[in-house]
Design a protein around this motif. Structure first.
Motif, PDB file in Angstrom:
ATOM      1  N   SER A 122      56.935  66.933-104.315  1.00 19.11           N
ATOM      2  CA  SER A 122      55.780  66.773-103.206  1.00 19.11           C
ATOM      3  C   SER A 122      56.255  65.753-102.095  1.00 19.11           C
ATOM      4  CB  SER A 122      54.603  66.066-103.977  1.00 19.11           C
ATOM      5  OG  SER A 122      53.447  65.918-102.815  1.00 19.11           O
ATOM      6  N   HIS A 123      56.835  64.753-102.567  1.00 22.13           N
ATOM      7  CA  HIS A 123      57.304  63.884-101.325  1.00 22.13           C
ATOM      8  C   HIS A 123      58.466  64.409-100.627  1.00 22.13           C
ATOM      9  CE1 HIS A 123      54.672  60.534-102.322  1.00 22.13           C
ATOM     10  NE2 HIS A 123      54.973  60.527-103.655  1.00 22.13           N
ATOM     11  N   ARG A 161      58.854  67.653-100.051  1.00 23.10           N
ATOM     12  CA  ARG A 161      58.311  68.451 -99.053  1.00 23.10           C
ATOM     13  C   ARG A 161      57.800  67.812 -97.916  1.00 23.10           C
ATOM     14  NH1 ARG A 161      53.482  70.378 -97.760  1.00 23.10           N
ATOM     15  NH2 ARG A 161      52.600  68.895 -99.332  1.00 23.10           N
ATOM     16  N   LYS A 162      57.167  66.793 -98.152  1.00 21.70           N
ATOM     17  CA  LYS A 162      56.630  66.016 -96.838  1.00 21.70           C
ATOM     18  C   LYS A 162      57.553  65.449 -96.008  1.00 21.70           C
ATOM     19  CE  LYS A 162      52.285  64.730 -99.500  1.00 21.70           C
ATOM     20  NZ  LYS A 162      51.604  63.443-100.049  1.00 21.70           N
TER      21      LYS A 162
END
Length: 102
Positions: free
Chosen positions: A56-57, A59-60
């Motif tokens: 998730s990180h 992707r950010k």
């Protein structure tokens, strides 16, 4: 005039640096996403949770890197517009017989 050239040069250098850094960050994030995605094939719930958080990180980070590249392109385009406007203004002033310093 030299000040305008220096400003334009600084903008173009910064623009290129932003685009190159964004490209490197995006490539690294993509590489890491692939590595972490391979770790999802596990029965350990805690590992899966940690890997999903990492993904998730990443992707950010990749999204922000894309925005960074856009900022570099926008800076170059803004500089190009400003130089074009200055050229039109100078041409108009010459056509009107006015000194640009007046």
């Amino acid at each position: 005039m030299k000040q305008d050239i220096d400003k334009s040069t600084d903008r173009l250098i910064t623009s290129e640096q932003l685009r190159q850094d964004a490209k490197h960050i995006t490539a690294l994030a993509g590489h890491l996403i692939a590595q972490y995605a391979a770790m999802l094939d596990t029965d350990d719930h805690e590992v899966s949770v940690a890997v999903i958080a990492a993904l998730s990180h990443l992707r950010k980070i990749a999204m922000h890197a894309h925005d960074m590249g856009d900022a570099g392109r926008n800076l170059a385009e803004a500089d190009e517009r400003e130089r074009a406007n200055a050229a039109v203004h100078a041409h108009f002033m010459r056509d009107m017989g006015l000194d640009d310093d007046e």
